[in-house]
Design an enzyme around this catalytic site. Structure first.
Site, mmCIF file in Angstrom:
data_model
loop_
_atom_site.group_PDB
_atom_site.id
_atom_site.type_symbol
_atom_site.label_atom_id
_atom_site.label_comp_id
_atom_site.label_asym_id
_atom_site.label_seq_id
_atom_site.Cartn_x
_atom_site.Cartn_y
_atom_site.Cartn_z
ATOM 1 N N CYS A 1 -6.820 -6.996 -11.298
ATOM 2 C CA CYS A 1 -6.319 -8.038 -11.370
ATOM 3 C C CYS A 1 -6.624 -9.481 -12.019
ATOM 4 O O CYS A 1 -5.634 -10.216 -12.509
ATOM 5 C CB CYS A 1 -6.092 -8.482 -9.964
ATOM 6 S SG CYS A 1 -4.832 -7.297 -8.929
ATOM 7 N N GLU B 1 -1.443 -9.291 -6.831
ATOM 8 C CA GLU B 1 -1.218 -9.914 -8.156
ATOM 9 C C GLU B 1 -0.046 -8.875 -9.042
ATOM 10 O O GLU B 1 0.419 -9.652 -9.809
ATOM 11 C CB GLU B 1 -2.440 -9.908 -8.719
ATOM 12 C CG GLU B 1 -3.455 -10.940 -8.278
ATOM 13 C CD GLU B 1 -4.479 -10.363 -7.005
ATOM 14 O OE1 GLU B 1 -3.978 -9.093 -6.374
ATOM 15 O OE2 GLU B 1 -5.173 -10.818 -6.520
ATOM 16 N N CYS C 1 -9.124 -8.944 -7.526
ATOM 17 C CA CYS C 1 -10.201 -7.788 -7.959
ATOM 18 C C CYS C 1 -10.321 -7.969 -9.596
ATOM 19 O O CYS C 1 -9.399 -8.405 -10.264
ATOM 20 C CB CYS C 1 -9.525 -6.386 -7.387
ATOM 21 S SG CYS C 1 -8.420 -5.639 -8.243
ATOM 22 N N GLU D 1 0.857 -1.450 -0.009
ATOM 23 C CA GLU D 1 0.060 0.026 -0.015
ATOM 24 C C GLU D 1 0.774 1.410 0.023
ATOM 25 O O GLU D 1 2.172 1.225 0.097
ATOM 26 C CB GLU D 1 -1.017 0.052 1.148
ATOM 27 C CG GLU D 1 -2.079 -1.216 1.042
ATOM 28 C CD GLU D 1 -3.142 -1.495 2.181
ATOM 29 O OE1 GLU D 1 -3.149 -0.429 3.109
ATOM 30 O OE2 GLU D 1 -3.986 -1.834 1.784
ATOM 31 N N ASN D 2 0.224 2.433 0.168
ATOM 32 C CA ASN D 2 0.901 3.698 -0.102
ATOM 33 C C ASN D 2 0.162 4.672 0.260
ATOM 34 O O ASN D 2 -1.317 4.627 0.596
ATOM 35 C CB ASN D 2 0.968 4.091 -1.552
ATOM 36 C CG ASN D 2 1.840 5.057 -1.867
ATOM 37 O OD1 ASN D 2 1.536 6.239 -1.803
ATOM 38 N ND2 ASN D 2 3.142 4.913 -2.387
HETATM 39 O O1 DUR Z 1 -7.274 -8.694 -5.784
HETATM 40 C C1 DUR Z 1 -6.906 -7.997 -4.790
HETATM 41 C C2 DUR Z 1 -7.926 -7.179 -4.152
HETATM 42 C C3 DUR Z 1 -7.313 -6.177 -3.121
HETATM 43 N N1 DUR Z 1 -6.115 -6.311 -2.940
HETATM 44 C C4 DUR Z 1 -5.640 -5.490 -1.829
HETATM 45 C C5 DUR Z 1 -5.665 -4.102 -2.032
HETATM 46 C C6 DUR Z 1 -5.611 -3.419 -0.810
HETATM 47 O O2 DUR Z 1 -4.236 -3.401 -0.309
HETATM 48 C C7 DUR Z 1 -6.283 -4.362 0.090
HETATM 49 C C8 DUR Z 1 -7.886 -3.845 0.164
HETATM 50 O O3 DUR Z 1 -8.399 -3.467 -1.136
HETATM 51 O O4 DUR Z 1 -6.490 -5.562 -0.594
HETATM 52 C C9 DUR Z 1 -4.987 -7.331 -3.449
HETATM 53 O O5 DUR Z 1 -3.953 -7.243 -3.013
HETATM 54 N N2 DUR Z 1 -5.547 -7.815 -4.762
HETATM 55 ZN ZN ZN Z 2 -6.343 -6.167 -7.377
#
Ligand code: DUR
Ligand code: ZN
Length: 131
Positions: A94, A60, A91, A49-50
């Protein structure tokens, strides 16, 4: 590899290991992902994250970076887990990212069982459309 032999419990364990590397102080939602590559390699990733929230990298993203950096190849099986180590669906963005490197045949671990990308991302847009 038409019907790949996949050790799903082992792949999920690699995803759980990756999840422990997550940098997710803003959402508090760690994610880990792992994939089997067609040469037998396993690649993995975690979300990063940022402070500028939208800049966050999903697990992913780091997985496909590792894929490229360790020799490329095609993804044949994919698993993703949340902070509890439970199966998590990628998501939408991804799914597209994974489609590029796995296509229709990529097998995805879902809460409804193992499903091909044709079920996870139906009628996908991909490199074939740029021909
Ligand atoms: O496919 C996905 C969906 C969400 N996140 C992460 C992004 C964020 O850091 C956290 C909440 O959305 O989950 C992923 O790494 N992959
Ligand atoms: Zn994603």
């Amino acid at each position: 590899m038409s019907t790949p032999e996949v050790d799903w419990p082992a792949l999920r364990d690699v995803a759980r290991e990756a999840m422990r590397r997550s940098y997710s102080p803003y959402s508090g939602f760690p994610v880990g992902a792992a994939a089997l590559v067609d040469d037998g390699r396993v690649v993995s990733g975690c979300n990063v994250e940022n402070a500028s929230y939208g800049v966050t990298l999903c697990a992913e993203c780091s997985l496909v970076s590792q894929l490229a950096m360790t020799g490329g190849g095609r993804l044949v099986a994919f698993a993703c887990v949340d902070g509890e180590g439970d199966c998590l669906m990628p998501c939408g963005r991804c799914r597209q990212l994974l489609y590029e490197f796995g296509g229709d045949e990529l097998l995805v671990d879902t809460p409804k069982g193992i499903q091909p990308m044709t079920a996870v991302l139906p009628q996908a847009f991909g490199p074939q459309h740029l021909q």
